[in-house]
Design a protein around this motif. Structure first.
Motif, PDB file in Angstrom:
ATOM      1  N   GLN A 500      -3.549 -61.313  15.089  1.00 45.49           N
ATOM      2  CA  GLN A 500      -2.844 -60.354  14.270  1.00 45.49           C
ATOM      3  C   GLN A 500      -3.670 -60.486  12.868  1.00 45.49           C
ATOM      4  OE1 GLN A 500       0.975 -61.441  12.428  1.00 45.49           O
ATOM      5  NE2 GLN A 500       0.709 -63.602  13.473  1.00 45.49           N
ATOM      6  N   LEU A 501      -3.385 -59.201  12.223  1.00 42.89           N
ATOM      7  CA  LEU A 501      -3.748 -59.202  10.746  1.00 42.89           C
ATOM      8  C   LEU A 501      -2.936 -58.278  10.009  1.00 42.89           C
ATOM      9  CD1 LEU A 501      -4.972 -56.130  10.406  1.00 42.89           C
ATOM     10  CD2 LEU A 501      -7.089 -57.176  11.659  1.00 42.89           C
ATOM     11  N   TYR A 502      -3.056 -58.155   8.769  1.00 44.68           N
ATOM     12  CA  TYR A 502      -2.341 -57.098   7.789  1.00 44.68           C
ATOM     13  C   TYR A 502      -3.260 -56.038   7.356  1.00 44.68           C
ATOM     14  CZ  TYR A 502       1.740 -60.085   8.251  1.00 44.68           C
ATOM     15  OH  TYR A 502       2.777 -60.535   8.870  1.00 44.68           O
ATOM     16  N   LEU A 503      -2.760 -54.870   7.094  1.00 42.59           N
ATOM     17  CA  LEU A 503      -3.619 -53.893   6.478  1.00 42.59           C
ATOM     18  C   LEU A 503      -2.858 -53.345   5.396  1.00 42.59           C
ATOM     19  CD1 LEU A 503      -5.418 -51.406   7.234  1.00 42.59           C
ATOM     20  CD2 LEU A 503      -3.632 -50.130   7.901  1.00 42.59           C
ATOM     21  N   ARG A 504      -3.515 -53.664   4.345  1.00 43.20           N
ATOM     22  CA  ARG A 504      -3.046 -53.492   2.962  1.00 43.20           C
ATOM     23  C   ARG A 504      -3.451 -51.960   2.486  1.00 43.20           C
ATOM     24  NH1 ARG A 504      -5.486 -54.431  -2.622  1.00 43.20           N
ATOM     25  NH2 ARG A 504      -3.713 -55.224  -4.036  1.00 43.20           N
ATOM     26  N   VAL A 505      -2.485 -51.254   2.678  1.00 48.90           N
ATOM     27  CA  VAL A 505      -2.352 -49.762   1.936  1.00 48.90           C
ATOM     28  C   VAL A 505      -2.304 -49.694   0.683  1.00 48.90           C
ATOM     29  CG1 VAL A 505      -1.978 -47.438   2.345  1.00 48.90           C
ATOM     30  CG2 VAL A 505      -1.984 -48.785   4.251  1.00 48.90           C
ATOM     31  N   TYR A 506      -3.307 -49.525  -0.046  1.00 51.69           N
ATOM     32  CA  TYR A 506      -3.125 -49.674  -1.741  1.00 51.69           C
ATOM     33  C   TYR A 506      -3.170 -48.340  -2.567  1.00 51.69           C
ATOM     34  CZ  TYR A 506      -4.447 -51.185  -6.297  1.00 51.69           C
ATOM     35  OH  TYR A 506      -4.327 -51.307  -7.922  1.00 51.69           O
ATOM     36  N   THR A 507      -2.401 -48.282  -3.558  1.00 44.15           N
ATOM     37  CA  THR A 507      -2.643 -47.633  -4.627  1.00 44.15           C
ATOM     38  C   THR A 507      -2.416 -47.975  -5.964  1.00 44.15           C
ATOM     39  OG1 THR A 507      -1.953 -45.310  -5.462  1.00 44.15           O
ATOM     40  CG2 THR A 507      -0.253 -46.796  -4.492  1.00 44.15           C
ATOM     41  N   PRO A 508      -3.410 -47.561  -6.910  1.00 42.28           N
ATOM     42  CA  PRO A 508      -3.001 -48.349  -8.340  1.00 42.28           C
ATOM     43  C   PRO A 508      -1.695 -47.447  -8.977  1.00 42.28           C
ATOM     44  CG  PRO A 508      -4.846 -46.692  -8.470  1.00 42.28           C
ATOM     45  CD  PRO A 508      -4.487 -46.811  -7.017  1.00 42.28           C
ATOM     46  N   SER A 509      -1.273 -46.549  -8.589  1.00 41.81           N
ATOM     47  CA  SER A 509       0.025 -46.052  -9.037  1.00 41.81           C
ATOM     48  C   SER A 509       1.318 -46.995  -9.024  1.00 41.81           C
ATOM     49  CB  SER A 509       0.242 -44.460  -8.196  1.00 41.81           C
ATOM     50  OG  SER A 509       1.370 -44.334  -8.736  1.00 41.81           O
ATOM     51  N   MET A 510       1.889 -46.776 -10.023  1.00 42.14           N
ATOM     52  CA  MET A 510       3.262 -47.686 -10.058  1.00 42.14           C
ATOM     53  C   MET A 510       4.535 -46.754  -9.797  1.00 42.14           C
ATOM     54  SD  MET A 510       2.125 -50.693 -10.564  1.00 42.14           S
ATOM     55  CE  MET A 510       3.780 -51.586 -10.880  1.00 42.14           C
ATOM     56  N   SER A 511       4.097 -45.408  -9.399  1.00 45.11           N
ATOM     57  CA  SER A 511       5.407 -44.393  -9.214  1.00 45.11           C
ATOM     58  C   SER A 511       6.216 -44.884  -7.900  1.00 45.11           C
ATOM     59  CB  SER A 511       4.567 -43.169  -8.968  1.00 45.11           C
ATOM     60  OG  SER A 511       5.629 -42.219  -8.852  1.00 45.11           O
ATOM     61  N   LEU A 512       7.566 -44.682  -8.161  1.00 39.47           N
ATOM     62  CA  LEU A 512       8.357 -44.839  -6.991  1.00 39.47           C
ATOM     63  C   LEU A 512       8.132 -43.981  -5.967  1.00 39.47           C
ATOM     64  CD1 LEU A 512      11.736 -45.659  -9.004  1.00 39.47           C
ATOM     65  CD2 LEU A 512      10.211 -47.023  -8.110  1.00 39.47           C
ATOM     66  N   ARG A 513       7.496 -42.868  -6.332  1.00 41.64           N
ATOM     67  CA  ARG A 513       7.045 -41.912  -5.188  1.00 41.64           C
ATOM     68  C   ARG A 513       6.100 -42.393  -4.072  1.00 41.64           C
ATOM     69  NH1 ARG A 513       5.072 -37.006  -8.546  1.00 41.64           N
ATOM     70  NH2 ARG A 513       3.715 -38.606  -9.459  1.00 41.64           N
ATOM     71  N   ASP A 514       5.454 -43.261  -4.575  1.00 41.76           N
ATOM     72  CA  ASP A 514       4.356 -44.042  -3.682  1.00 41.76           C
ATOM     73  C   ASP A 514       4.979 -45.363  -3.106  1.00 41.76           C
ATOM     74  OD1 ASP A 514       2.706 -42.288  -4.420  1.00 41.76           O
ATOM     75  OD2 ASP A 514       1.732 -43.031  -6.149  1.00 41.76           O
ATOM     76  N   GLU A 515       5.498 -46.198  -3.966  1.00 42.66           N
ATOM     77  CA  GLU A 515       6.094 -47.526  -3.275  1.00 42.66           C
ATOM     78  C   GLU A 515       7.177 -47.935  -4.229  1.00 42.66           C
ATOM     79  OE1 GLU A 515       4.590 -51.815  -1.596  1.00 42.66           O
ATOM     80  OE2 GLU A 515       3.364 -50.763  -3.383  1.00 42.66           O
ATOM     81  N   TYR A 516       8.386 -48.207  -3.374  1.00 43.79           N
ATOM     82  CA  TYR A 516       9.458 -49.014  -4.086  1.00 43.79           C
ATOM     83  C   TYR A 516       9.038 -50.382  -4.616  1.00 43.79           C
ATOM     84  CZ  TYR A 516      12.245 -45.540  -1.755  1.00 43.79           C
ATOM     85  OH  TYR A 516      12.815 -44.250  -1.210  1.00 43.79           O
ATOM     86  N   PRO A 517       9.752 -50.906  -5.601  1.00 41.11           N
ATOM     87  CA  PRO A 517       9.667 -52.116  -6.237  1.00 41.11           C
ATOM     88  C   PRO A 517      10.297 -53.211  -5.180  1.00 41.11           C
ATOM     89  CG  PRO A 517      11.132 -50.990  -7.458  1.00 41.11           C
ATOM     90  CD  PRO A 517      10.742 -49.908  -6.637  1.00 41.11           C
ATOM     91  N   ILE A 518       9.971 -54.523  -5.391  1.00 40.53           N
ATOM     92  CA  ILE A 518      10.695 -55.605  -4.626  1.00 40.53           C
ATOM     93  C   ILE A 518      12.067 -55.547  -4.582  1.00 40.53           C
ATOM     94  CG2 ILE A 518      10.592 -57.303  -6.396  1.00 40.53           C
ATOM     95  CD1 ILE A 518       9.809 -59.302  -4.278  1.00 40.53           C
ATOM     96  N   PRO A 519      12.892 -55.542  -3.432  1.00 40.55           N
ATOM     97  CA  PRO A 519      14.337 -55.529  -3.464  1.00 40.55           C
ATOM     98  C   PRO A 519      14.944 -56.186  -4.376  1.00 40.55           C
ATOM     99  CG  PRO A 519      13.470 -55.038  -1.185  1.00 40.55           C
ATOM    100  CD  PRO A 519      12.222 -55.732  -2.108  1.00 40.55           C
ATOM    101  N   LYS A 520      16.013 -55.862  -4.955  1.00 43.22           N
ATOM    102  CA  LYS A 520      16.839 -56.785  -5.863  1.00 43.22           C
ATOM    103  C   LYS A 520      17.123 -57.955  -5.268  1.00 43.22           C
ATOM    104  CE  LYS A 520      18.503 -52.874  -8.631  1.00 43.22           C
ATOM    105  NZ  LYS A 520      19.727 -52.034  -8.970  1.00 43.22           N
TER     106      LYS A 520
END
Length: 536
Positions: A500-520
């Motif tokens: 197995q491995l992990y695919l890290r799909v990355y963007t420098p954007s911090m926008s919530l449109r691209d990725e949510y922050p860690i769950p509370k």
């Protein structure tokens, strides 16, 4: 309009527009199960083996509070649920901290823009060999056209190979650096031979959602005297072709329609292992209402042992271009074959010894779990947990070695992945967070001119794909879901020992449109212990 009334009306409008919530409370325990007629320890969810189904509709919010009553850490993985912008919820060791014994964790999932048939299962400690798995149904929203009439009933059929041994004994074999023996049996919905039946009424049509939740073997499914019309594969509506038997590889799901058009009696359901010696076989029943007649005649015969039969069947399962998917627009409106890929990643499996212990690898890298989930370490920018690029884009065919394998890729790129299998077994690969187009598969070595064989018009889109022995399979993948995503063998002992491995799909954007922050409510462990998720 008074300001207070306007505010109230705005909140009402937001609430009305929000997608529905469905809540589940699950208690995970050990319990005695009898799948093969003898007692063994199983993993139960709310006392059930298999676990309860999750029935949902596109875009539903699914809230699952899991209480771990086992004596060891536990996680549930949602196989095929894309968890868009939110790989923290994927429930594998590279994304989510395990639930400690006696504690709970609430998964917050959304069936965003998905339909179809999927499954869930425990992802840690070889727990999958003890149960804890179940089915997931995602129905289309009202008003979205479905390319077949509503069935009389909708059955979940969980098939899989099974060991009579306790999961801890199996794990001990693997931890000792050895291979597992051949499985003991095949189960249908957690039960052994002649113990499972499905009731039908003459003249009516039924949907069977068949998932291979086993540990290693491809299985063939067939119903005596009845054709099965494939209508959906892991979220894609397919061309409606009828088959007398179907190969379903480990980790895969598909939906078929079966019409009760035979004389009123009972009929055998047969499930057998593929490409194995010996061949495992189990049976169940399709029972017509108002009939006490038992099955008659021989069991329905399986396919030949030739790989070509299975390969040709796989190629024949294609996308219904005019049908709607989770949205009203036709599935064929996305012209995947007209988009240029910007990168090719070739991934080859291998087996070998490390420190005199059995290991499995992708591009020579046998995955070594980190002390902190990779996604959690990435979020908190904790150095030294993993290294992007630790798995190369092409096989070196060198010896197997240990590393925490991560491939880096840029958000919104379009790539080609070729799975190469020089071994003598059928491989099955799953990619979390995504559905990909299976554009080609064939025997021999993949070469650049193999692209001339690709299906660039109506290839099926799915999340788990087989690679036949001494063969290759190619997929196209639009990287539209930021996160850390597990790409693994569904042959569970091989996954456990490094394939197995992990695919890290990355963007420098911090926008919530691209990725949510860690769950509370995220659990924090390893080097992230003592940190804070984010303000409540």
């Amino acid at each position: 309009m008074p300001l207070r009334l306007a505010v109230v009306l705005a909140f009402v409008a937001i609430a009305a527009a929000e997608d529905p919530y469905r809540f589940f409370n699950w208690n995970v325990t050990y319990g005695t199960i009898w799948p093969l007629g003898l007692p063994q320890q199983g993993i139960l969810i709310n006392g059930q083996f298999p676990g309860p189904n999750i029935n949902s509709v596109t875009n539903d919010n699914i809230i699952v509070n899991v209480f771990n009553s086992l004596d060891e850490p536990f996680l549930i993985h949602w196989n095929g649920i894309q968890n868009r912008r939110n790989s923290f919820e994927d429930g594998v060791l590279g994304t989510t901290c395990p639930i400690p014994p006696g504690k709970n964790f609430t998964y917050i999932l959304q069936m965003k823009d998905q339909i179809g048939s999927f499954s869930y299962f425990p992802s840690l400690g070889f727990h999958k060999a003890a149960g804890g798995f179940g089915g997931i149904k995602i129905l289309s929203r009202p008003g979205i056209p479905v390319p077949f009439d509503n069935p009389a009933d909708d059955y979940t059929v969980l098939i899989g190979d099974w060991y009579a041994a306790n999961h801890t004994a199996l794990r001990g074999i693997l931890d000792g650096g050895n291979k597992l023996p051949f499985p003991d049996a095949i189960l249908i919905n957690g039960r052994g031979p002649n113990a499972t039946s499905f009731n039908v009424e003459q003249g009516k049509t039924y949907r069977f959602r068949i998932c291979n939740v086993g540990l290693q073997n491809s299985l063939n499914f067939r119903i005596q005297g009845h054709k099965m019309k494939v209508v959906e594969v892991e979220g894609t509506h397919t061309l409606q072709i009828s088959y007398s038997s179907l190969d379903i590889h480990v980790g895969q799901c598909m939906s078929v329609l079966v019409t009760a058009d035979q004389p009123s009696q009972s009929y055998y359901i047969a499930v057998s292992s593929r490409f194995t010696t010996p061949v495992l076989l189990t049976t169940g029943y399709l029972r017509y209402s108002y009939s006490n007649s038992p099955p008659s005649g021989p069991l329905p015969g399986g396919p030949t042992v030739e790989i070509d039969w299975s390969l040709n069947q796989a190629r024949s399962i294609r996308t219904n271009l005019t049908a709607s998917g989770p949205r009203p627009n036709p599935q064929g409106s996305y012209h995947y074959g007209m988009i240029n890929t910007t990168r090719t990643i070739r991934l080859a499996s291998s087996a070998g010894q490390v420190d005199n212990k059995q290991r499995y690898a992708i591009n020579s890298v046998s995955f070594r779990p980190a002390d902190t989930p990779l996604k959690v370490a990435d979020y908190f920018k904790i150095d030294g947990v993993f290294r992007v690029g630790s798995v190369s884009d092409a096989p070196s065919y060198g010896g197997v070695y240990l590393d925490t394998g991560v491939i880096g890729a840029d958000y919104r790129t379009y790539i080609e992945i070729v799975f190469e299998n020089d071994e003598d077994i059928v491989q099955s690969y799953h990619l979390s967070g995504y559905s990909f187009f299976v554009v080609g598969m064939d025997g021999g070595q993949w070469r650049s001119d193999s692209r001339n064989e690709y299906n660039l018009r109506d290839a099926v889109s799915r999340c788990t794909v087989q690679v036949y022995p001494k063969s290759w399979t190619a997929i196209y993948l639009a990287l539209d879901n930021v996160g850390m995503w597990n790409l693994r063998s569904e042959f569970w002992a091989r996954q456990y020992l490094g394939q197995q491995l992990y695919l890290r799909v990355y963007t420098p954007s911090m926008s919530l449109r691209d990725e949510y922050p860690i769950p509370k409510n995220a659990l924090l462990c390893g080097r992230a212990s003592g940190r804070r998720t984010r303000p409540l």
